[in-house]
Write an enzyme that holds these catalytic residues in place. Structure first.
Site, PDB file in Angstrom:
ATOM      1  N   SER A  87     -55.084 -43.540 -48.019  1.00 60.10           N
ATOM      2  CA  SER A  87     -53.711 -43.860 -47.626  1.00 60.10           C
ATOM      3  C   SER A  87     -53.697 -44.238 -46.153  1.00 60.10           C
ATOM      4  O   SER A  87     -54.587 -43.850 -45.389  1.00 60.10           O
ATOM      5  CB  SER A  87     -52.803 -42.646 -47.847  1.00 60.10           C
ATOM      6  OG  SER A  87     -51.535 -42.828 -47.241  1.00 60.10           O
ATOM      7  N   TYR A 140     -50.865 -33.647 -46.652  1.00 59.99           N
ATOM      8  CA  TYR A 140     -51.258 -34.925 -47.256  1.00 59.99           C
ATOM      9  C   TYR A 140     -52.074 -35.764 -46.276  1.00 59.99           C
ATOM     10  O   TYR A 140     -53.136 -36.295 -46.626  1.00 59.99           O
ATOM     11  CB  TYR A 140     -50.008 -35.683 -47.704  1.00 59.99           C
ATOM     12  CG  TYR A 140     -50.300 -36.988 -48.401  1.00 59.99           C
ATOM     13  CD1 TYR A 140     -50.748 -37.006 -49.715  1.00 59.99           C
ATOM     14  CD2 TYR A 140     -50.104 -38.203 -47.756  1.00 59.99           C
ATOM     15  CE1 TYR A 140     -51.006 -38.205 -50.371  1.00 59.99           C
ATOM     16  CE2 TYR A 140     -50.353 -39.405 -48.402  1.00 59.99           C
ATOM     17  CZ  TYR A 140     -50.807 -39.409 -49.705  1.00 59.99           C
ATOM     18  OH  TYR A 140     -51.053 -40.603 -50.346  1.00 59.99           O
TER      19      TYR A 140
END
Length: 255
Positions: A140, A153
């Site tokens: 990501s 995350y």
């Protein structure tokens, strides 16, 4: 970018980027093991793969990558006789400030987003050495840049990027390539699964048009196209790379 006859595992294939990626591999003639926890959604992905290529060989594996990594690899090799590409796509998302979140969130996200990728890579590596195959990790932009209220995350994805580089060096002498794609905001159901309502998600997508230099969010196909590139011989001299698929978000510095 010939992938005909290649054997590919795509985790998190029951929705989003994973489902689109599995369909793309099938369209390119690969044999695809699609891995996910939701049987109904996995059947939908299988049908999409068959629609893309009626001759595609698809192996649905209902599994939780945090506990079933070895079984996923073994079932794939038992069915197809080899393994050429591993796509570590399965992932989860949760939000919260460090003042509010518990260690349970951190452990859960790291377990799925990082530890499972380690296990799958560990069990897949000997088979990939035999075929001089490759691994594509789905990370990501959160692995490249820092954002508030998403520490667990972001940490998991930054660690996955470093894991990508380290394993690329470990496996390079065996001619096994390892790369990572780093999507920005892409239209999937991951945010809804993390607790966003439909109204909140619509506002989220509208807001994030402004946080990407190209003025829009991305599609799963745009990420899948990059994964196909990395998995193919077209990328034969690329390893240890992290490629932002984020409309320029990683290059922005709001002021």
């Amino acid at each position: 970018m010939s992938l005909a006859g290649k054997v590919v595992i795509v985790t998190g294939a029951s929705s989003g980027i994973g489902a689109t990626t599995a369909e793309a591999f099938a369209q390119h003639g690969a044999k695809v093991a699609i891995v996910g926890r939701n049987e109904t959604n996995l059947k939908t992905t299988e049908a999409a793969c068959k629609a893309a290529n009626s001759k595609a060989e698809i192996l649905p594996i209902i599994a939780d990558v945090t506990v079933d990594a070895e079984r996923v690899i073994n079932e794939t090799v038992q069915k197809f006789g080899q393994l050429d590409v591993l796509v570590n796509n399965a992932g989860i998302l949760a939000n919260g400030n460090i003042l509010d979140i518990g260690v349970e969130q951190f452990d859960s996200i790291l377990n799925t987003n990082l530890r499972a990728a380690f296990l799958l890579t560990k069990f897949a590596a000997p088979h990939l050495v035999k075929t001089q195959g490759n691994i594509v990790n789905v990370s990501s932009v959160a692995g490249l840049r820092s954002f508030p209220n998403t520490s667990s995350y972001c940490t998991s994805k930054a660690a996955l990027d470093q894991f990508t580089r380290c394993i690329a060096l470990d496996l390079a002498p065996k001619q096994v390539r390892v790369n990572s794609v780093n999507p920005g905001v892409v239209v999937t159901d991951i945010h809804k699964r993390s607790g966003m309502s439909a109204e909140e998600y619509a506002k989220y997508l509208e807001h994030h048009k402004e946080t990407h230099a190209l003025g829009r969010v991305g599609s799963t196909k745009e990420v899948a196209d990059a994964i196909i590139f990395f998995a193919s011989d077209t990328a034969s001299f690329i390893t240890g790379a992290t490629l932002p698929i984020d409309g320029g978000k990683h290059a922005m510095c709001p002021r």
